[in-house]
Design an enzyme around this catalytic site. Structure first.
Site, PDB file in Angstrom:
ATOM      1  CG  ASP A  36      -2.114   0.837   1.124  1.00 27.61           C
ATOM      2  OD1 ASP A  36      -2.147   1.704   0.242  1.00 27.61           O
ATOM      3  OD2 ASP A  36      -3.052   0.644   1.923  1.00 27.61           O
ATOM      4  CG  ASP A  37      -0.242   4.652  -0.133  1.00 27.96           C
ATOM      5  OD1 ASP A  37      -0.962   4.243  -1.057  1.00 27.96           O
ATOM      6  OD2 ASP A  37      -0.656   5.404   0.763  1.00 27.96           O
ATOM      7  CB  CYS A  76      -6.051   2.929  -1.806  1.00 26.62           C
ATOM      8  SG  CYS A  76      -4.600   3.590  -0.965  1.00 26.62           S
ATOM      9  CG  HIS A 134     -10.010   1.006   0.589  1.00 25.69           C
ATOM     10  ND1 HIS A 134      -9.047   1.837   0.059  1.00 25.69           N
ATOM     11  CD2 HIS A 134     -10.968   1.822   1.100  1.00 25.69           C
ATOM     12  CE1 HIS A 134      -9.381   3.100   0.238  1.00 25.69           C
ATOM     13  NE2 HIS A 134     -10.552   3.122   0.878  1.00 25.69           N
TER      14      HIS A 134
END
Length: 464
Positions: A36-37, A76, A134
């Site tokens: 993530d990121d 995301c 998510h």
């Protein structure tokens, strides 16, 4: 004849000696690991010298690195929606991170879209989603109803790493039940251990593991053990971020060791990538321009690799542009999975290109759209057009000559700008308007936030 018989007997004995401890299905196992990121240069195989990632680097040596590996969105949730459906998320209006709407089944990846997990489940695979979801908070949109036999994770876009709950969407669940926070230690480790357990429990079956770490997404929290690995980094923020990446790498090492111990490594496909470019703080997207939220290369070109010892050559780089949408059709081809559904995937099966059967480019043209087209980009061949809100104009780059996007050549080649823009507009007419607006304006910039707010009047009350 006796000699021949002896040789045959020895051959049979040898085969018995090297037979795996557990019978392996001919179908390959699939492990899809998403961080993530995480920035382009935040792994050793892309040049990181300050973050120790020995396990990821070993996988890279055992497989193929995609040097032009893209995701379909610069942040995301939309990126994950494209990844798991194999379709441009704009086709179903998933342009923004969803607001928390536990009671609204229209906020999230719609049930009309088929996920990779559902197809593999129908083809006899045991499936698990571990980590960050998510893609919608309504019960019908959660992993147990999207083709996953097992779920261990949380539904929101972020959560503290100690597993302390903060509302339903920031609570760790195991299937339908919340997990006692006392059972949790550090989420990166918890997710890795759950993944190891799933592999061991399903070692006799073909399995699909979707392991979506929330690291190194904020908040910046890490254990002393991982921080020890990056204490040489003087800047505190970068040191903590790097330690979070080191925690992921340690988990990947545990998973790899589990595969080896159970004689599963040879016929397991491991795919690793970040969901988007690294965040503006602490991540390293160099040498590329931009970061998470932007459609410059630094926002959409990510660390990306694939290994499959039984079928894919080792220690190679694939230099042509590919995209995360390609994972779905590539896995279908590798597993020989079938479905009666008309999937209309936007990705391409990469196996012919990785095997050398085809020397063509997998994609003649690629598109990106953020916040309903407030920003967009299109790449055809070497040319990339970027309609940027940050610069308030259309930029054109020759990615082969200028991969770092330093030289805007739009004024020099207006006919190319017009051609690419027309192709984007044609593609965009087949897309759907965003079905909600992003609850976090910082993800899209102030100008995009103001623009998206004008859409609220046309959306149902629950979707903004």
């Amino acid at each position: 004849m006796r000699a021949i018989g002896l040789i045959l007997s020895l051959s049979v004995l040898l085969r018995l000696l090297v037979t795996p401890m557990y019978a392996q299905s001919s179908k390959p196992n699939i492990i899809l690991i998403v961080t993530d990121d995480q920035g382009w240069a935040d792994v050793g195989f892309n040049g990181a010298t300050d973050i120790p990632t020995p396990n990821l680097d070993r996988l890279a040596r055992q497989g193929i690195i995609f040097s032009q590996g893209y995701v379909s969105h610069p942040y995301c949730s939309p990126s994950r929606a494209g990844l798991l459906t194999g379709r441009y998320q704009a086709r179903f209006g998933h342009d923004c991170n969803p607001p928390y709407q536990k009671n609204d089944s229209t906020v999230g990846t719609p049930l009309s879209e088929t996920m990779l997990s559902e197809v593999l489940q129908d083809n006899g695979y045991r499936t698990a989603a571990i980590g960050k979801w998510h893609l919608g908070d309504h019960p019908s949109l959660l992993p147990p109803n999207r083709g996953f036999d097992h779920w261990f994770g949380f539904s929101s876009g972020g959560m503290n790493y100690w597993g302390q709950p903060d509302g339903d969407h920031k609570t760790v669940y195991r299937n339908q039940q919340p997990v006692d926070p006392q059972e949790l230690h550090y989420l990166t480790d918890d997710f890795s251990e759950e993944a190891v357990g799933f592999i061991q429990e399903n070692r006799r079956n073909p399995f699909f593991l979707y392991l979506a770490y929330n690291a190194p997404h904020a908040p910046d929290q890490v254990t002393p053990a991982y921080l020890e690995k990056t204490k040489h980094i003087e800047y505190g923020g970068r040191s903590v971020y790097a330690a979070m990446v080191a925690g992921v790498d340690a988990g990947v090492g545990k998973i790899d060791s589990t595969l080896l111990a159970n004689n599963l490594k040879e016929n397991t496909i491991i795919i690793f990538l970040s969901d988007n470019g690294g965040r503006a703080e602490h991540a390293d997207n160099r040498p590329f321009r931009g970061h998470k939220g932007m459609l410059f290369e630094g926002g959409i070109r990510v660390p990306f690799l694939i290994t499959w010892p039984a079928a894919i050559k080792q220690s190679a780089k694939y230099p042509k542009p590919i995209i995360s949408l390609d994972i779905f059709p590539t896995v279908l081809a590798a597993t020989q999975s079938t479905t009666s559904k008309n999937l209309q995937l936007d990705g391409t099966d990469l196996l012919p290109y990785l095997s050398g059967q085809s020397d063509e480019v997998p994609h003649k043209i690629l598109f990106w759209r953020s916040v309903g087209g407030f920003e967009y980009a299109v790449r055809e061949g070497n040319y990339k057009l970027y309609k940027s809100s940050y610069k308030d104009r259309k930029l054109l780059f020759d990615i082969e000559q200028d991969p770092y996007e330093h030289k805007d050549i739009a004024a020099k080649y207006p006919e190319v700008v017009k051609s690419l823009d027309n192709k984007y507009q044609e593609w965009n007419r087949a897309m759907m308007d965003p079905q909600w607006v992003d609850p976090h304006p910082e993800n899209i910039g102030k100008e995009a936030a103001r623009w998206s707010n004008t859409r609220r009047a046309s959306l149902p009350p629950n979707n903004n």
